[in-house]
Design an enzyme around this catalytic site. Structure first.
Site, short mmCIF file in Angstrom:
data_model
loop_
_atom_site.label_atom_id
_atom_site.label_comp_id
_atom_site.label_asym_id
_atom_site.label_seq_id
_atom_site.Cartn_x
_atom_site.Cartn_y
_atom_site.Cartn_z
N CYS A 140 1.20 -1.54 0.09
CA CYS A 140 -0.19 0.11 0.02
C CYS A 140 0.71 1.57 0.47
O CYS A 140 1.78 1.58 1.04
CB CYS A 140 -1.03 -0.07 1.08
SG CYS A 140 -1.70 1.62 1.83
N CYS A 143 -0.15 4.34 2.59
CA CYS A 143 -0.05 4.25 3.99
C CYS A 143 1.31 4.23 3.99
O CYS A 143 1.50 4.51 4.74
CB CYS A 143 -0.67 2.51 3.71
SG CYS A 143 -2.20 1.84 2.98
N ASP A 144 2.77 2.98 3.31
CA ASP A 144 3.86 3.62 3.61
C ASP A 144 4.39 4.61 3.15
O ASP A 144 5.72 4.03 2.77
CB ASP A 144 3.81 2.45 3.66
CG ASP A 144 3.09 1.02 4.07
OD1 ASP A 144 2.78 1.85 5.39
OD2 ASP A 144 2.55 -0.27 4.06
#
Ligand code: NAP
Length: 323
Positions: A140, A143-144
């Protein structure tokens, strides 16, 4: 016809214990519907394999994925959610109440059903990938990606997700190498063109990942060119796998409307094609796939289910007109 055996019955049963299911539980519990939530195995969804969550509002210092799930769970529990540690193996949606067959704990009946089973990112299934998950291996970018400022990255896949993730990662990374197993990219032409023209993106086509290198963090990725058979090492500090998602919809396949990729189709907000069945989170949302959007959809499904149950009761309470 023999009468069906009775089993525990709930006003609302929620299937899935990620942010969508747990938020639906908080809302339906606070609406006094005494929901039952079937956790699934493993419980907690994708956040259970996420380390720092920095984009969930309310946690300015970040929170670990499993802790966020635990907090949502205790919030749902506080208002009276019944948790069942089991998985649903099949559902009968052909009449109401709906009947769910659990793996080990018998059957469960539901007046309304909220499906929040999520979707699973596809992985390459390499031992080294599993070992370094959360330590440089991710599925992701939203997200990261932020954790990879100034790093070189590999992004695996040849579809729209891979192009999109790679383009997003260029905001932080010094360079992104897209590794794809064929020479043809599956992605739409516009996405391919954007990636091709990006100064920070290059391609390794006809190539597969053999191993993610590094003991505790990613230090490189060994790839093999399928045409030449030659292996080489990409010196990267992170690997993003973007080879698609599989919605966890096996139990409802053929029982309600799914799209061509197996995601649940919804009509009028969170309503599915079966009246009384609602969907929340990644099980139908393949666009946003965020903890916060899943939680929002869980709230919406809970409110839709609550209103639908009220409508049903109002209909039953209506006096039958005299003949
Ligand atoms: P996808 O279209 O199924 O592409 C998956 C890619 O991963 C393919 O290139 C596939 O290779 C590769 N792959 C699959 N398994 C692999 C493995 N084990 N090892 C190596 N490579 C593997 O999935 P997606 O990219 O997630 O897209 C899903 C749907 O969402 C599509 O309809 C897409 O258009 C849509 N989407 C749209 C956007 C957008 O418009 N912005 C963004 C994301 C997704 P092969 O090509 O060789 O099969």
């Amino acid at each position: 016809m023999p009468e069906e055996a009775s089993c525990p019955r709930s006003r609302v049963v929620i299937v899935g214990s990620g942010p969508a299911g747990l938020t639906a539980a908080i809302y339906t519990a606070r609406a006094n519907l005494k929901p039952t939530l079937v956790n699934g195995v493993p419980a907690g969804g994708q956040l259970m394999i996420t380390t720092d969550v920095e984009n969930f509002p309310g946690f300015p210092e970040a929170i670990q994925g499993p802790e966020l799930i635990e907090r949502m769970r205790s919030q749902a529990s506080r208002f009276g959610t019944q948790f069942v540690d089991d998985r649903v193996v099949s559902v009968d949606l052909s009449h109401r109440p709906f009947r769910l067959k659990l793996g080990t704990q018998g059957d469960l009946d539901a007046d309304a059903l909220i499906l929040a089973m999520g979707a699973n990112a596809r992985w390459l299934n390499l031992p080294s990938e599993k070992r370094l998950m959360g330590h440089g291996v991710s599925a992701c970018a939203t997200c990261d990606g932020f954790f990879f400022r100034g790093k070189a990255l590999a992004c695996i896949g040849g579809g729209d997700s891979a192009m999109e993730e790679a383009l997003f990662l260029t905001r932080f990374a010094t360079h992104v190498t897209i590794v794809h197993r064929r020479s043809d990219l599956r992605a739409s032409r516009i996405m391919v063109e954007r990636a091709r023209h990006h100064p920070k993106i290059s391609f390794q086509l006809d190539s597969v990942v053999e191993e993610v290198l590094g003991d505790t963090v990613v230090e490189g990725v060994r790839i093999r060119n399928l045409k030449t058979g030659v292996s080489s090492v990409l010196p990267v500090q992170g690997m993003f796998v973007a080879i698609g998602y599989d919605p966890a919809t096996d139990i409802v396949r053929g029982k309600l409307e799914l799209d061509e990729n197996g995601y649940i189709k919804t009509h009028r907000n969170t309503r599915t094609s079966v009246e009384g069945v609602f969907a929340a989170g990644d099980v139908y949302d393949h666009r946003y796939r965020q903890a916060i959007s899943a939680a929002g959809l869980g709230c919406m499904a809970a409110i839709d289910a609550e209103r639908w149950l009220e409508e049903q009761e109002a209909m039953l309470a209506k006096p039958t007109p005299a003949r």
